[in-house]
Design a protein around this motif. Structure first.
Motif, PDB file in Angstrom:
ATOM      1  N   THR A   1      -1.519   9.267 -15.690  1.00 35.72           N
ATOM      2  CA  THR A   1      -2.593  10.285 -15.520  1.00 35.72           C
ATOM      3  C   THR A   1      -3.727   9.728 -15.275  1.00 35.72           C
ATOM      4  O   THR A   1      -4.852  10.388 -14.643  1.00 35.72           O
ATOM      5  CB  THR A   1      -2.639  11.280 -16.865  1.00 35.72           C
TER       6      THR A   1
ATOM      7  N   GLU B   1       3.901  11.989 -11.202  1.00 38.42           N
ATOM      8  CA  GLU B   1       4.228  11.015 -12.256  1.00 38.42           C
ATOM      9  C   GLU B   1       5.658  11.026 -12.704  1.00 38.42           C
ATOM     10  O   GLU B   1       6.436  12.235 -12.462  1.00 38.42           O
ATOM     11  CB  GLU B   1       3.342  11.571 -13.654  1.00 38.42           C
TER      12      GLU B   1
ATOM     13  N   SER C   1      -2.152  15.847 -17.336  1.00 37.84           N
ATOM     14  CA  SER C   1      -0.891  15.652 -17.167  1.00 37.84           C
ATOM     15  C   SER C   1      -0.304  17.075 -17.070  1.00 37.84           C
ATOM     16  O   SER C   1      -0.332  17.922 -17.857  1.00 37.84           O
ATOM     17  CB  SER C   1      -0.293  15.147 -18.236  1.00 37.84           C
TER      18      SER C   1
ATOM     19  N   ASP D   1       4.494  16.154 -12.398  1.00 32.77           N
ATOM     20  CA  ASP D   1       5.004  15.490 -13.508  1.00 32.77           C
ATOM     21  C   ASP D   1       6.311  15.892 -13.619  1.00 32.77           C
ATOM     22  O   ASP D   1       6.800  16.964 -13.973  1.00 32.77           O
ATOM     23  CB  ASP D   1       4.254  15.549 -14.543  1.00 32.77           C
TER      24      ASP D   1
HETATM   25 MG   LIG Z   1       0.675  11.443 -17.845  1.00 33.91          MG
END
Ligand SMILES: [Mg+2]
Ligand SMILES: Nc1ncnc2c1ncn2[C@@H]1O[C@H](COP(=O)(O)OP(=O)(O)OP(=O)(O)O)[C@@H](O)[C@H]1O
Length: 161
Positions: free
Chosen positions: A43, A109, A61, A81
């Motif tokens: 992040t 992510e 995030s 994410d």
């Molecule tokens: Mg993260």
């Protein structure tokens, strides 16, 4: 053409600065895939990328919503994410194809949990904890476009970010 580069940063600020340099080099359609344990700095790097793209809003995030879109920058940033993903097929349910066709940059992510969903020419970054303030970032370019981005990133960073 592919490429590899590993760099060590010594603070979160330095990782953010590296991300900002990367962000300034990105164009629509670029895909950045981040992997590494909790707290590795994914992040933090993304915050830098956003800054380098001209996004001023705070980038956090998107663990609970899977994707955050930032449209205040030069081009859109889609921050995904996949930490909570249980099945790679959920990436398709998310409409990832539409994001990939869109005008923006996609940063993901926990990308290894949905690898099949991404196009072949991606820039992969594997982040690892070294010590309290240090992280290594191992970049792998998977195709000609990402290799070009990585080459320019190395040059820009070598000149002092
Ligand atoms: Mg993260
Ligand atoms: N060199 C460094 N680079 C990046 N972050 C660092 C560094 N040194 C210390 N840190 C700290 O490590 C933490 C990294 O957290 P971050 O949220 O970026 O990790 P993450 O990989 O996104 O984790 P998660 O998988 O939980 O989303 C931050 O608290 C940051 O301040």
């Amino acid at each position: 053409m592919t490429g590899k580069w590993t760099v060590t940063t010594r603070s979160a600020e330095e990782t953010r600065a590296l991300g900002a340099t990367l962000g300034s080099l990105l164009q629509g359609g670029d895909v950045i895939l981040l992997s590494g344990h909790l707290g590795a700095g994914k992040t933090t790097l993304t915050q830098g990328i956003a800054e380098g793209m001209g996004v001023r809003a705070y980038t956090k995030s998107p663990s609970f919503v899977l994707v955050n879109e930032y449209r205040q920058g030069r081009i859109p940033l889609y921050h995904m994410d996949f930490y909570r993903i249980e099945d790679p097929n959920e990436a398709w349910d998310l409409g990832i194809e539409d994001y990939l066709r869109g005008p923006g940059v996609l940063v993901a992510e926990w990308a290894e949990r949905a690898l099949s969903a991404f196009p072949p020419d991606c820039l992969r970054v594997s982040l690892a904890w070294v010590s309290e303030g240090e992280r290594t970032l191992a970049f792998t370019a998977e195709g000609p476009r990402s290799a070009d981005v990585l080459k320019h990133l190395r040059e820009a960073w070598g000149r002092g970010g």
